[in-house]
Write a protein that holds these residues in place. Sequence first.
Motif, short mmCIF file in Angstrom:
data_model
loop_
_atom_site.label_atom_id
_atom_site.label_comp_id
_atom_site.label_asym_id
_atom_site.label_seq_id
_atom_site.Cartn_x
_atom_site.Cartn_y
_atom_site.Cartn_z
N TYR A 14 18.02 47.77 -29.22
CA TYR A 14 17.35 48.44 -28.11
C TYR A 14 17.48 47.55 -26.88
O TYR A 14 17.09 46.39 -26.90
N VAL A 15 18.09 48.10 -25.82
CA VAL A 15 18.36 47.34 -24.59
C VAL A 15 17.72 48.09 -23.42
O VAL A 15 18.35 48.95 -22.80
N PRO A 16 16.47 47.79 -23.08
CA PRO A 16 15.78 48.57 -22.05
C PRO A 16 16.28 48.32 -20.63
O PRO A 16 16.13 49.17 -19.76
N ASP A 17 16.87 47.14 -20.39
CA ASP A 17 17.33 46.80 -19.04
C ASP A 17 18.73 46.22 -19.14
O ASP A 17 18.93 45.08 -19.58
N MET A 18 19.72 47.00 -18.70
CA MET A 18 21.11 46.57 -18.82
C MET A 18 21.42 45.38 -17.92
O MET A 18 22.31 44.59 -18.21
N VAL A 19 20.67 45.22 -16.83
CA VAL A 19 20.92 44.10 -15.91
C VAL A 19 20.49 42.78 -16.57
O VAL A 19 21.24 41.80 -16.59
N ASN A 21 20.03 42.43 -19.73
CA ASN A 21 20.74 42.37 -21.02
C ASN A 21 19.88 41.76 -22.12
O ASN A 21 20.37 41.10 -23.03
N GLU A 22 18.57 41.97 -22.04
CA GLU A 22 17.68 41.57 -23.13
C GLU A 22 17.70 42.68 -24.18
O GLU A 22 17.73 43.87 -23.85
N PHE A 23 17.65 42.28 -25.43
CA PHE A 23 17.68 43.30 -26.47
C PHE A 23 16.83 42.88 -27.66
O PHE A 23 16.48 41.70 -27.82
N VAL A 24 16.49 43.88 -28.47
CA VAL A 24 15.78 43.66 -29.73
C VAL A 24 16.53 44.44 -30.80
O VAL A 24 16.85 45.62 -30.62
N ASN A 25 16.82 43.79 -31.92
CA ASN A 25 17.40 44.51 -33.06
C ASN A 25 16.34 45.41 -33.67
O ASN A 25 15.25 44.94 -34.01
N ILE A 26 16.64 46.69 -33.78
CA ILE A 26 15.64 47.61 -34.32
C ILE A 26 16.08 48.27 -35.63
O ILE A 26 15.27 48.95 -36.26
N GLY A 27 17.34 48.10 -36.03
CA GLY A 27 17.77 48.77 -37.24
C GLY A 27 19.08 48.24 -37.79
O GLY A 27 19.76 47.45 -37.14
N VAL A 28 19.39 48.67 -39.00
CA VAL A 28 20.61 48.27 -39.70
C VAL A 28 21.27 49.49 -40.31
O VAL A 28 20.59 50.36 -40.89
N LEU A 29 22.60 49.59 -40.16
CA LEU A 29 23.41 50.54 -40.91
C LEU A 29 24.28 49.72 -41.86
O LEU A 29 24.90 48.74 -41.46
N LEU A 30 24.31 50.11 -43.12
CA LEU A 30 25.05 49.35 -44.14
C LEU A 30 25.84 50.30 -45.01
O LEU A 30 25.36 51.39 -45.35
N ASP A 54 9.42 45.84 -23.55
CA ASP A 54 9.31 47.12 -22.84
C ASP A 54 8.00 47.80 -23.24
O ASP A 54 7.96 48.60 -24.17
N PRO A 55 6.91 47.49 -22.54
CA PRO A 55 5.61 48.08 -22.89
C PRO A 55 5.59 49.60 -22.82
O PRO A 55 4.75 50.24 -23.47
N ASP A 56 6.52 50.17 -22.06
CA ASP A 56 6.55 51.63 -21.91
C ASP A 56 7.55 52.31 -22.84
O ASP A 56 7.87 53.49 -22.67
N ALA A 57 8.06 51.58 -23.81
CA ALA A 57 9.06 52.14 -24.72
C ALA A 57 8.51 53.37 -25.44
O ALA A 57 7.35 53.40 -25.86
N ASP A 58 9.36 54.38 -25.56
CA ASP A 58 8.99 55.62 -26.25
C ASP A 58 9.24 55.42 -27.75
O ASP A 58 10.32 55.71 -28.26
N SER A 92 22.14 56.42 -22.51
CA SER A 92 22.66 55.56 -21.43
C SER A 92 22.73 54.10 -21.85
O SER A 92 22.37 53.19 -21.09
N ASN A 93 23.17 53.89 -23.07
CA ASN A 93 23.37 52.54 -23.60
C ASN A 93 22.09 51.73 -23.78
O ASN A 93 22.15 50.52 -23.99
N SER A 94 20.93 52.38 -23.68
CA SER A 94 19.71 51.65 -24.02
C SER A 94 19.64 51.41 -25.53
O SER A 94 18.87 50.56 -25.99
N LEU A 95 20.44 52.15 -26.28
CA LEU A 95 20.66 51.87 -27.69
C LEU A 95 22.12 51.48 -27.88
O LEU A 95 23.01 52.16 -27.37
N GLN A 96 22.35 50.41 -28.60
CA GLN A 96 23.71 49.93 -28.82
C GLN A 96 23.90 49.57 -30.29
O GLN A 96 22.93 49.22 -30.97
N VAL A 97 25.13 49.67 -30.76
CA VAL A 97 25.46 49.27 -32.12
C VAL A 97 26.48 48.14 -32.05
O VAL A 97 27.43 48.19 -31.25
N THR A 98 26.29 47.11 -32.86
CA THR A 98 27.19 45.96 -32.84
C THR A 98 28.47 46.28 -33.61
O THR A 98 28.56 47.29 -34.32
#
Length: 276
Positions: A14-19, A21-30, A54-58, A92-98
Motif C-alpha cells: 500500500y503506497v498512499p503517497d507516490m511522491v 514513496n512510503e509503503f506498507v506490505n499488506i499482503g502476500v500472493l504465493l 495514512d490515517p484516512d486509509a479506506d 492509481s498505483n496506491s496498491l503495488q505488487v513486487t
Amino acid sequence: MAERRQCEFFLVRYVPDMVKNEFVNIGVLLREAGQPESTVVRFTRDWGRVRCIDPDADIAMLEAIESEVRQRLALHGQEPVPVMKVIEDSFSNSLQVTDAKGCLAESVIAELESLMRLYVEPQKRERKAQKSGRQLIHTAMRTQFERAGVWDLMRKRIAASAYTRPGDTLRIDCGYRPNGVIRMFHAVSLEGDAEMAKVLAFSVAQIREGVKRVEGAALELTAVVEPVTALREAEDEERMAQYAFAKDTMESREIRVLTTSDLGRVAETARRELRV
C-alpha cells in the motif's frame, strides 16, 4: 522429511503517497512455480501500520480487494501478476505488487503464514496496541465467516443510503441474501459506547422499509456484541447498565442481538444457506 517444493511469492504494498514513496506490505500472493492455479492470497488482519502512514486509509476497501483478487485468481487459474496489474491500475498505483521472489516450501499454506509473519504482520511486542472493541468484534466476525468459506460471497460495507435516502452515512458491515430475506450483520461494542446501538435502532425501520421496496425482501439485522461476562466479573454496575440499555434498545426495534460466542453457529448457517 516432506519434499520441499519450489515456489514463488509476490508482496502486495500500500503506497498512499507516490511522491514520498512510503509503503506498507499488506499482503502476500504465493504459488508453486509454474502453477498459477495454485496461487493463494492473504492480506493482513492488523491495519495499524497502514493507519500510521495514512490515517484516512479506506480499510474496508483494502479488505474488499483481497476478496476481489481471490475471485479473479479463481477464474481459470489466472496468473497473479496480470490480476494485480488490474488492481494497480484501478487504484492509481496506491496498491503495488513486487516482482516474484523464490522460496522452498513443504506446504503452500504453511509457507504463506511464514511469509505473512516475515514481511507483513508487525512483530509481536510485549505491550500490544489495543484495538477498539468494535474492531475486535469485526475481526472475530470476519474470521468465522472466512472459516465457513462464505466471506467472499457476502456483500461488505452495505450503504444504508441505498435503502433510506442520499446522505445517510451508515454502512452495515456485511450481509447476504439466501432466499426472500436479506441477513445483515454489524459489529457493535457495548463496553464503552452505546451510541452505535442507538444509531442502528433509529435507522432500522427505514432500512427495513427500503429493503422491502428495493430488494423485494425482508430484512434480518443482527448486531454482534461482546459477551457480558467480563463486565459481570469486574462488577462494573454502570457499564452493565449501559450494556443492558443498549441491548434492550436494539431488541425493542427487532434487531437480533448475538455475541461473538454465537458466531460459529451463525457462520455455519450462512455456509448451509449459501450452499458452500
